[in-house]
Design a protein around this motif. Structure first.
Motif, PDB file in Angstrom:
ATOM      1  N   VAL A 156       0.826  -1.203   0.000  1.00 14.96           N
ATOM      2  CA  VAL A 156       0.000   0.000   0.000  1.00 14.96           C
ATOM      3  C   VAL A 156       0.866   1.260   0.000  1.00 14.96           C
ATOM      4  CG1 VAL A 156      -1.822   1.261   1.201  1.00 14.96           C
ATOM      5  CG2 VAL A 156      -1.813  -1.251   1.221  1.00 14.96           C
ATOM      6  N   PHE A 157       0.572   2.162  -0.952  1.00 15.70           N
ATOM      7  CA  PHE A 157       1.277   3.444  -1.044  1.00 15.70           C
ATOM      8  C   PHE A 157       0.257   4.559  -1.286  1.00 15.70           C
ATOM      9  CE2 PHE A 157       4.190   0.173  -2.493  1.00 15.70           C
ATOM     10  CZ  PHE A 157       5.366   0.463  -1.823  1.00 15.70           C
ATOM     11  N   GLU A 158       0.508   5.691  -0.664  1.00  9.30           N
ATOM     12  CA  GLU A 158      -0.330   6.874  -0.896  1.00  9.30           C
ATOM     13  C   GLU A 158       0.494   7.977  -1.553  1.00  9.30           C
ATOM     14  OE1 GLU A 158      -2.217   7.697   2.847  1.00  9.30           O
ATOM     15  OE2 GLU A 158      -3.493   5.917   2.696  1.00  9.30           O
ATOM     16  N   GLY A 214       4.323 -11.074  -7.780  1.00  8.20           N
ATOM     17  CA  GLY A 214       3.276 -11.616  -6.914  1.00  8.20           C
ATOM     18  C   GLY A 214       2.602 -10.566  -6.060  1.00  8.20           C
ATOM     19  N   ASP A 215       3.188  -9.379  -5.973  1.00  5.32           N
ATOM     20  CA  ASP A 215       2.577  -8.293  -5.190  1.00  5.32           C
ATOM     21  C   ASP A 215       1.435  -7.640  -5.947  1.00  5.32           C
ATOM     22  OD1 ASP A 215       4.315  -8.624  -3.077  1.00  5.32           O
ATOM     23  OD2 ASP A 215       5.675  -7.001  -3.683  1.00  5.32           O
ATOM     24  N   VAL A 216       0.485  -7.075  -5.187  1.00  6.74           N
ATOM     25  CA  VAL A 216      -0.536  -6.186  -5.740  1.00  6.74           C
ATOM     26  C   VAL A 216      -0.284  -4.811  -5.132  1.00  6.74           C
ATOM     27  CG1 VAL A 216      -2.980  -5.649  -5.968  1.00  6.74           C
ATOM     28  CG2 VAL A 216      -2.234  -8.037  -5.986  1.00  6.74           C
ATOM     29  N   VAL A 217       0.205  -3.890  -5.935  1.00 10.28           N
ATOM     30  CA  VAL A 217       0.512  -2.549  -5.453  1.00 10.28           C
ATOM     31  C   VAL A 217      -0.765  -1.714  -5.454  1.00 10.28           C
ATOM     32  CG1 VAL A 217       1.808  -0.432  -5.895  1.00 10.28           C
ATOM     33  CG2 VAL A 217       2.895  -2.664  -6.212  1.00 10.28           C
ATOM     34  N   VAL A 218      -1.105  -1.181  -4.289  1.00  9.38           N
ATOM     35  CA  VAL A 218      -2.270  -0.318  -4.137  1.00  9.38           C
ATOM     36  C   VAL A 218      -1.783   1.125  -4.054  1.00  9.38           C
ATOM     37  CG1 VAL A 218      -4.201   0.332  -2.640  1.00  9.38           C
ATOM     38  CG2 VAL A 218      -3.654  -2.089  -3.007  1.00  9.38           C
ATOM     39  N   LEU A 219      -2.129   1.925  -5.048  1.00 15.17           N
ATOM     40  CA  LEU A 219      -1.829   3.357  -5.055  1.00 15.17           C
ATOM     41  C   LEU A 219      -3.139   4.087  -4.804  1.00 15.17           C
ATOM     42  CD1 LEU A 219       0.501   3.478  -8.188  1.00 15.17           C
ATOM     43  CD2 LEU A 219       1.207   3.699  -5.812  1.00 15.17           C
ATOM     44  N   ARG A 220      -3.294   4.658  -3.629  1.00 13.86           N
ATOM     45  CA  ARG A 220      -4.604   5.184  -3.246  1.00 13.86           C
ATOM     46  C   ARG A 220      -4.517   6.607  -2.687  1.00 13.86           C
ATOM     47  NH1 ARG A 220      -5.486   1.550   2.196  1.00 13.86           N
ATOM     48  NH2 ARG A 220      -4.208   2.834   3.599  1.00 13.86           N
ATOM     49  N   GLY A 221      -5.701   7.195  -2.515  1.00 13.81           N
ATOM     50  CA  GLY A 221      -5.756   8.578  -2.076  1.00 13.81           C
ATOM     51  C   GLY A 221      -5.301   9.515  -3.167  1.00 13.81           C
ATOM     52  N   LEU A 222      -5.323   9.035  -4.423  1.00 13.52           N
ATOM     53  CA  LEU A 222      -4.798   9.799  -5.548  1.00 13.52           C
ATOM     54  C   LEU A 222      -5.888  10.216  -6.520  1.00 13.52           C
ATOM     55  CD1 LEU A 222      -1.653   7.586  -6.375  1.00 13.52           C
ATOM     56  CD2 LEU A 222      -1.942   9.317  -4.592  1.00 13.52           C
ATOM     57  N   GLU A 225      -1.556  -3.207   4.541  1.00  7.11           N
ATOM     58  CA  GLU A 225      -0.386  -3.912   4.025  1.00  7.11           C
ATOM     59  C   GLU A 225      -0.515  -5.407   4.297  1.00  7.11           C
ATOM     60  OE1 GLU A 225       3.584  -3.491   2.229  1.00  7.11           O
ATOM     61  OE2 GLU A 225       1.971  -2.040   2.563  1.00  7.11           O
ATOM     62  N   GLY A 226      -0.352  -6.213   3.247  1.00  2.00           N
ATOM     63  CA  GLY A 226      -0.403  -7.651   3.400  1.00  2.00           C
ATOM     64  C   GLY A 226      -1.754  -8.282   3.146  1.00  2.00           C
ATOM     65  N   ASP A 227      -2.812  -7.465   3.030  1.00  2.00           N
ATOM     66  CA  ASP A 227      -4.131  -8.019   2.693  1.00  2.00           C
ATOM     67  C   ASP A 227      -4.063  -8.739   1.351  1.00  2.00           C
ATOM     68  OD1 ASP A 227      -5.276  -6.968   4.963  1.00  2.00           O
ATOM     69  OD2 ASP A 227      -6.347  -5.350   3.941  1.00  2.00           O
ATOM     70  N   VAL A 228      -4.924  -9.725   1.172  1.00  2.00           N
ATOM     71  CA  VAL A 228      -4.968 -10.459  -0.087  1.00  2.00           C
ATOM     72  C   VAL A 228      -6.004  -9.821  -1.018  1.00  2.00           C
ATOM     73  CG1 VAL A 228      -5.459 -12.670  -1.193  1.00  2.00           C
ATOM     74  CG2 VAL A 228      -4.220 -12.603   0.978  1.00  2.00           C
ATOM     75  N   LEU A 256     -11.334  -7.760  -2.213  1.00  2.00           N
ATOM     76  CA  LEU A 256     -10.459  -7.685  -1.053  1.00  2.00           C
ATOM     77  C   LEU A 256     -10.852  -8.830  -0.129  1.00  2.00           C
ATOM     78  CD1 LEU A 256      -8.336  -6.175   0.668  1.00  2.00           C
ATOM     79  CD2 LEU A 256     -10.227  -4.775   1.556  1.00  2.00           C
ATOM     80  N   GLN A 257      -9.936  -9.750   0.094  1.00  2.00           N
ATOM     81  CA  GLN A 257     -10.256 -10.958   0.860  1.00  2.00           C
ATOM     82  C   GLN A 257      -9.968 -10.742   2.347  1.00  2.00           C
ATOM     83  OE1 GLN A 257      -8.230 -14.199  -1.183  1.00  2.00           O
ATOM     84  NE2 GLN A 257      -9.748 -14.209  -2.824  1.00  2.00           N
ATOM     85  N   VAL A 258     -10.804  -9.901   2.931  1.00  2.00           N
ATOM     86  CA  VAL A 258     -10.720  -9.570   4.353  1.00  2.00           C
ATOM     87  C   VAL A 258     -12.114  -9.731   4.947  1.00  2.00           C
ATOM     88  CG1 VAL A 258     -10.240  -7.731   6.025  1.00  2.00           C
ATOM     89  CG2 VAL A 258      -8.790  -7.988   4.009  1.00  2.00           C
TER      90      VAL A 258
END
Length: 565
Positions: free
Chosen positions: A412-414, A431-439, A501-504, A516-518
């Motif tokens: 997770v990055f903002e 294998g990562d999913v980069v989340v760019l949010r608040g943008l 961070e680390g969510d699937v 989002l698998q939470v």
């Protein structure tokens, strides 16, 4: 209708003896207009010329061609100027936060000058990414006779024995960070990537919106794509100058053309060609300004079985000049004729069916027929799920064909710069999913570029190994596993803002899902602790934009001020 009757009904011709008649008459006579000119249709040439960017470097020359054509057709041209945002120049400040708001600033620029002067019609010189949608939004809002004139694409060059254009430069920043090329290599590429004026080569946002202006019926046939600086563009400018005077005489207005049928046609062109993901928000914004009751996201979902009939870079091997030579937008629409509403009216004053009947068959090596597409799936699609309840946009045409499912841990990055730094240190891995949010438009405020990270990712060789999910702005040049325009955006309280961070995160391009698998209890705890961004400290245009911008699902147009967040 006699010439006198025509002049009398023009809104620009004020009552003789009135104050506004007298003072404007004095102004315009002093500028060299004749008594006859004062009675003619008065046409705005909306010119976003700028010396900041090559995208606009040729617009003044085109303006002169249009001026001469308007005069020859019996009108009086008035050049007006607007803001001129360039995605590769204006993006430097505030992490590109000024780019998306510049679209809506342009709309207001046009309104102030055309409505303030009560001109009779306008030709809109379309160039870089935000100008075309902004000009179409202004046309829909003002509803005075209007024609969009796409002003063309730039050509690339050759460097070290291979073709290079702005897309290659864009991607190669990641190659530099990965150590695959040297700074000298990248520097050499920048010296050869652009040969002449115009917008980015490839089916990026600028060429996408040029093409869609024609698909909407707001540009003359065979207007897009078209090479900047070419004889064809000069001829297109002459045709537009003559046509706008006819439109004023016929009183044919944008809202006669921007109908639900026109938007459905544009959606089909966008989906079948794999246009830029940004076209979704722009089409929604144009519809909102024209007060057309249509859900662009739902319309894209409705054509989920439409195949892809072109493979223009970054979607495949063909260059934008090959699409131009093969028949352009008109050729694409001819191939799509069975799924289009050909009764839709265009700025020619005739239905689409007539111009398609006159169009030559496209070169099917570049524009395939529906029964023999390049790919059986659409170029653009909508994903929904627990992470994007209102939808998100995926450009299937730019995703490797072998990848249709991707599940990974969230990074997770903002801030895009921090994500690029993490890529450079090896902290982001396959294998990562980069989340760019608040943008997003509200979160920025003003949509923040997420496109440079995606380009760097591809350049680093991770475009097929790392997925990106964002509410920020992508480029039409982006390729890889990229999910954009996640709605609602994080700053609106969308689920993207709850990812840790680390969510699937699971992406399924076949089932069109983004989840989002939470568990629900954990999400409820996070939501209770979530706070919206506080933009109360912001001054200037971005502060005003934060108060006015509406949700992405509504095209992020400007609306009533928000009293609180």
């Amino acid at each position: 209708m006699s010439e006198t009757d025509s002049a009398r009904r023009l809104r620009s011709n004020f009552e003789p003896g009135s104050t506004r008649w007298a003072v404007r008459r004095a102004q315009w006579l002093a500028m060299g207009l004749s008594e006859e000119d004062l009675l003619k249709p008065k046409i705005a040439i909306v010119n976003s010329s700028s010396k900041l960017s090559v995208c606009y470097a040729h617009l003044d020359d085109i303006c002169r061609v249009v001026e001469r054509a308007i005069r020859a057709a019996g009108g009086v041209p008035f050049e007006i100027r607007t803001v001129a945002p360039s995605d590769f120049v204006t993006s430097a400040g505030r992490q590109a936060r000024y780019l998306m708001p510049s679209r809506d600033l342009l709309v207001n620029d046009v309104e102030v000058q055309v409505e303030g002067a009560e001109l009779d019609g306008m030709i809109l010189l379309a160039s870089c990414d935000k100008t075309t949608p902004g000009q179409l939004m202004a046309a829909g809002r003002l509803n005075v006779p209007a024609i969009v004139l796409p002003c063309g694409y730039q050509l690339g060059g050759d460097c070290a024995g291979r073709h290079v254009d702005i897309e290659e430069v864009y991607k190669s920043v990641g190659s530099l960070k990965a150590g695959d090329i040297s700074l000298a290599d990248l520097t050499a590429m920048t010296c050869h990537a652009i040969k002449g004026p115009g917008v980015c080569a490839g089916l990026a946002t600028a060429n996408t919106m040029h093409v869609l202006s024609e698909a909407l019926g707001m540009a003359l046939p065979r207007s897009a794509p078209i090479r900047a600086g070419s004889d064809a563009l000069n001829a297109s400018a002459e045709r537009a100058g003559a046509a706008i005077v006819r439109l004023v005489e016929q009183d044919l207005r944008p809202r006669d053309i921007l109908t639900p049928a026109a938007f459905r046609n544009a959606v089909r062109v966008a989906v079948a060609t794999g246009c830029s993901v940004n076209c979704v928000r722009h089409l929604a914004a144009i519809a909102a300004e024209a007060e057309v009751a249509i859900d662009i996201v739902a319309e894209i979902e409705a054509v989920a079985r439409l195949p892809q009939i072109t493979t223009v870079r970054p979607n495949g091997p063909h260059r934008i000049e090959e699409l131009d030579a093969a028949g352009g937008c008109l050729g694409v629409m001819r191939s799509l004729m069975p799924v289009l509403d050909t009764a839709a009216l265009t700025v020619t004053g005739h239905p689409l069916a007539e111009q398609l009947a006159e169009a030559p068959a496209p070169d099917d090596s570049v524009i395939r027929p529906l029964d023999r597409p390049f790919r059986a799936e659409p170029g653009l699609t909508i994903l929904r799920g627990s992470l994007a309840p209102d939808g998100a946009v995926a450009k299937l045409s730019a995703v490797p064909a072998e990848i249709r499912r991707f599940t990974g841990r969230a990074r997770v990055f903002e801030d895009e710069n921090r994500a690029i730094a993490a890529l450079g240190t090896g902290a982001i891995v396959a294998g990562d999913v980069v989340v760019l949010r608040g943008l997003g438009p509200l979160g920025g405020p003003g949509t923040v570029f997420a496109a440079s990270f995606m380009a760097a990712l591809v350049g680093a060789g991770l475009g097929a190994g790392v997925a990106v999910v964002t509410d920020g702005e992508l480029s039409g040049l982006n390729s890889g596993i990229t999910i954009g325009q996640v709605m609602p955006e994080a700053a609106e309280g969308g689920p993207l803002g709850l990812v840790a961070e680390g969510d699937v995160i699971a992406i399924d391009l076949t089932d069109r899902s983004l989840d989002l698998q939470v568990d629900a209890a954990t999400l409820a705890e996070r939501r209770a602790a979530w706070q919206p961004p506080d933009h109360s400290h912001l001054r200037g245009w971005l502060g005003q934009y934060a108060q006015l911008v509406q949700p992405l699902a509504k095209g992020a147009v400007l609306g009533r001020p928000k009293t609180q967040r």
